[in-house]
Design a protein around this motif. Structure first.
Motif, short mmCIF file in Angstrom:
data_model
loop_
_atom_site.label_atom_id
_atom_site.label_comp_id
_atom_site.label_asym_id
_atom_site.label_seq_id
_atom_site.Cartn_x
_atom_site.Cartn_y
_atom_site.Cartn_z
N SER A 1 0.86 -1.20 0.00
CA SER A 1 0.00 0.00 0.00
C SER A 1 0.89 1.24 0.00
N GLY A 2 0.25 2.39 -0.16
CA GLY A 2 1.00 3.63 -0.04
C GLY A 2 1.49 3.84 1.39
N SER A 3 0.67 3.44 2.34
CA SER A 3 1.07 3.56 3.75
C SER A 3 2.31 2.70 4.00
N ASP A 4 2.30 1.48 3.45
CA ASP A 4 3.45 0.60 3.64
C ASP A 4 4.67 1.06 2.84
N TYR B 1 -1.18 18.80 7.10
CA TYR B 1 -2.36 18.77 6.22
C TYR B 1 -2.13 17.73 5.13
N THR B 2 -2.41 16.49 5.48
CA THR B 2 -2.17 15.36 4.59
C THR B 2 -3.05 14.22 5.03
N PHE B 3 -3.06 13.15 4.24
CA PHE B 3 -3.74 11.95 4.67
C PHE B 3 -3.01 11.38 5.89
N PHE B 4 -3.75 10.76 6.77
CA PHE B 4 -3.23 10.28 8.04
C PHE B 4 -1.96 9.44 7.93
N PRO C 1 7.94 15.71 2.36
CA PRO C 1 7.02 16.61 1.68
C PRO C 1 5.92 15.79 1.03
N VAL C 2 4.71 16.30 1.09
CA VAL C 2 3.58 15.61 0.47
C VAL C 2 3.17 16.40 -0.77
N HIS C 3 3.03 15.71 -1.89
CA HIS C 3 2.59 16.37 -3.12
C HIS C 3 1.06 16.28 -3.15
N GLU D 1 9.54 11.64 -0.63
CA GLU D 1 8.41 12.29 -1.31
C GLU D 1 7.16 11.44 -1.12
N ASP D 2 6.17 11.98 -0.42
CA ASP D 2 4.88 11.29 -0.35
C ASP D 2 4.11 11.69 -1.61
N ALA D 3 4.27 10.85 -2.62
CA ALA D 3 3.65 11.11 -3.92
C ALA D 3 2.44 10.20 -4.13
N ALA D 4 1.79 9.84 -3.03
CA ALA D 4 0.64 8.93 -3.09
C ALA D 4 -0.48 9.50 -3.97
N GLN D 5 -0.54 10.83 -4.06
CA GLN D 5 -1.59 11.44 -4.88
C GLN D 5 -1.03 11.98 -6.19
N PHE E 1 4.44 5.88 -3.78
CA PHE E 1 3.17 5.94 -4.51
C PHE E 1 2.13 5.04 -3.84
N SER E 2 0.86 5.40 -4.03
CA SER E 2 -0.25 4.57 -3.57
C SER E 2 -1.08 4.16 -4.77
N PHE E 3 -1.50 2.91 -4.78
CA PHE E 3 -2.44 2.44 -5.82
C PHE E 3 -3.81 2.15 -5.23
N ASP F 1 -5.63 -2.80 -2.51
CA ASP F 1 -4.51 -2.03 -2.00
C ASP F 1 -3.21 -2.34 -2.74
N GLY F 2 -2.36 -1.35 -2.82
CA GLY F 2 -1.03 -1.53 -3.42
C GLY F 2 -0.25 -0.24 -3.34
N GLY F 3 1.05 -0.35 -3.50
CA GLY F 3 1.90 0.84 -3.47
C GLY F 3 3.25 0.55 -4.09
N TYR G 1 -10.85 16.85 1.84
CA TYR G 1 -9.50 16.31 2.12
C TYR G 1 -8.65 17.42 2.70
N TYR G 2 -8.61 17.67 4.00
CA TYR G 2 -9.11 16.82 5.06
C TYR G 2 -9.80 17.71 6.07
N PRO G 3 -10.79 17.23 6.78
CA PRO G 3 -11.56 18.13 7.65
C PRO G 3 -10.87 18.45 8.98
C1 LIG Z 1 -3.55 7.61 -0.05
C2 LIG Z 1 -2.42 8.26 0.64
C3 LIG Z 1 -1.50 7.53 1.41
C4 LIG Z 1 -1.68 6.10 1.76
O1 LIG Z 1 -1.89 5.25 0.71
P1 LIG Z 1 -2.68 3.86 0.93
O2 LIG Z 1 -2.38 3.13 -0.34
O3 LIG Z 1 -4.11 4.20 1.09
O4 LIG Z 1 -2.11 3.19 2.11
C5 LIG Z 1 -0.42 8.21 1.95
N1 LIG Z 1 -0.26 9.53 1.77
C6 LIG Z 1 -1.13 10.27 1.05
C7 LIG Z 1 -0.88 11.72 0.87
C8 LIG Z 1 -2.25 9.65 0.48
O5 LIG Z 1 -3.12 10.40 -0.20
#
Ligand SMILES: *Cc1c(COP(=O)(O)O)cnc(C)c1O
Length: 368
Positions: A59-62, A84-87, A130-132, A156-160, A180-182, A193-195, A310-312
């Motif tokens: 996953s992206g988290s992993d 200000y990012t995903f948890f 840094p989160v993109h 780089e948190d490039a999950a998005q 990356f997150s899939f 889930d995937g990353g 995204y996000y309250p």
């Molecule tokens: C979605 C996301 C993640 C986590 O990805 P998952 O695949 O859902 O675990 C991490 N960081 C950001 C900024 C995301 O948007």
């Protein structure tokens, strides 16, 4: 009219003829872990991201957690990031035992303020994440300058943001690694889930691959404790198909965003997203700011329009992080974004009529 926030069925209809044979091939092979598609996808994503190596993960988290573990980040260390990012960005830091240290965001892009990072650096700082956010890359040049000066890793948190470009450089190719997150709702979404972690550092890539598999190398011999962070073959097979369409989908997202921008141009109350002229964003989300945001969201829902926040709540105000000692007022831009931002449907298969309907309903609400 109904306009969902995302319509994966519409996307599937366009690629079903490619996806089904790819899945059938996996079923025929029965090679569910580390099958040939996994390596093929890694090579394709590494090339796509201008990186030397890519390591498929669960996953992206992993992707974030595996990276932090591989870099040896642990209790006693500090990692600087945005509230200000995903948890998962901050949850992954927390899970290593390291301390997340927040720096506020720029109101225009909702990405970390580079000039705020240096003041947050201490002797314990090991990395910056840094989160993109929303598909637009953070200000990587000044971030890399601080990192070099203080000898810090940059994750780089490039999950998005797979496919995004900053000054001609692809997301994931500038820092130490890119994650990356899939997750199915992301711009390159899997069948679950995937990353992936990408890096230009071949040696680090090899170590990441070992950590992803319990730190085992060779099999049943462990120099490190990793985890089961593997990407399934079936995910790789689906993603290989979707990757072929990604640039086309990103172009459609940008075209949809341009259309919204046009429609909102005469509407003072709507703040449309800012894209820096040296950035190419992939609009994983199209996020506006509106007054009375929560009521606007309810209004749009009543009109059949899917929208999301995204996000309250900024992460420095989350109950689970209270021992970090942050309080309301510490990150005003982040808190304000949490009150004002609203993501509208932007997915590639949206029709012009749907976009016009959404924009008209936003304006109707604001005229009330
Ligand atoms: C979605 C996301 C993640 C986590 O990805 P998952 O695949 O859902 O675990 C991490 N960081 C950001 C900024 C995301 O948007």
């Amino acid at each position: 009219m109904k306009v969902p926030l995302l319509d994966l069925k519409a996307q599937f209809a366009t690629i079903k003829d490619e996806i089904m044979p790819a899945l059938e091939a996996v079923m025929a092979g029965q090679y569910f872990i580390n099958g040939p598609e996994c390596e093929e996808l890694e090579k394709a994503i590494a090339a796509y991201s201008d990186c030397a190596v890519a390591v498929g993960v669960s996953s992206g988290s992993d992707a974030l957690l595996t990276t932090l573990m591989t870099l040896g980040i642990a209790r006693g260390d500090e990692v600087i990031t945005t509230p200000y990012t995903f948890f998962a960005t901050v949850g992954s830091i927390w899970r290593t035992g390291a301390k997340p240290v927040f720096v506020d965001i720029e109101p225009e892009t909702c990405n970390i303020v580079p000039a705020g990072i240096e003041a947050a650096v201490t002797e314990k700082t090991k990395a910056i994440i840094p989160v993109h956010l929303y598909g637009q890359m953070a200000e990587m040049d000044p971030i890399m300058d601080v990192a070099r000066k203080h000898n810090l890793y940059v994750i780089e948190d490039a999950a998005q943001s797979i496919g995004s470009i900053y000054k001609g450089r692809k997301a994931g190719s500038i820092g130490t690694v890119g994650c990356f997150s899939f997750f199915p709702s992301k711009n390159l979404g899997g069948l679950g889930d995937g990353g992936m972690v990408v890096t230009t550092d071949v040696e680090l890539g090899e170590k990441l691959a070992i950590f992803r598999n319990h730190g085992s190398e060779p099999k049943y011999y462990h120099k490190w404790v990793g985890g089961n962070f593997r990407l399934d073959t079936i995910q790789a097979a689906g993603l290989l198909v979707k990757l072929r369409h990604l640039d086309d989908w990103s172009a459609r997202r940008r075209a949809n965003a341009a259309r919204y921008n046009e429609l909102f141009a005469d509407c003072q109350a709507v703040t449309a997203p800012t894209v820096r002229d040296y950035n190419v964003t992939i609009f994983n989300q199209y996020v506006i700011r509106v007054p009375r945001r929560d009521r606007c969201r309810e209004f749009l829902k009543e009109k059949g329009i899917g929208c999301e926040v995204y996000y309250p709540r900024s992460l420095h105000e989350q109950e689970c992080f209270r021992e970090l000692g942050y309080k309301r007022g510490d990150f005003p831009a982040s808190e304000k974004a949490a009150d004002e931002t609203l993501a509208l449907p932007i997915y590639p298969e949206l029709t012009g009529e749907q976009i016009e309907y959404v924009a008209a309903k936003v304006k109707e609400f604001l005229a009330e």
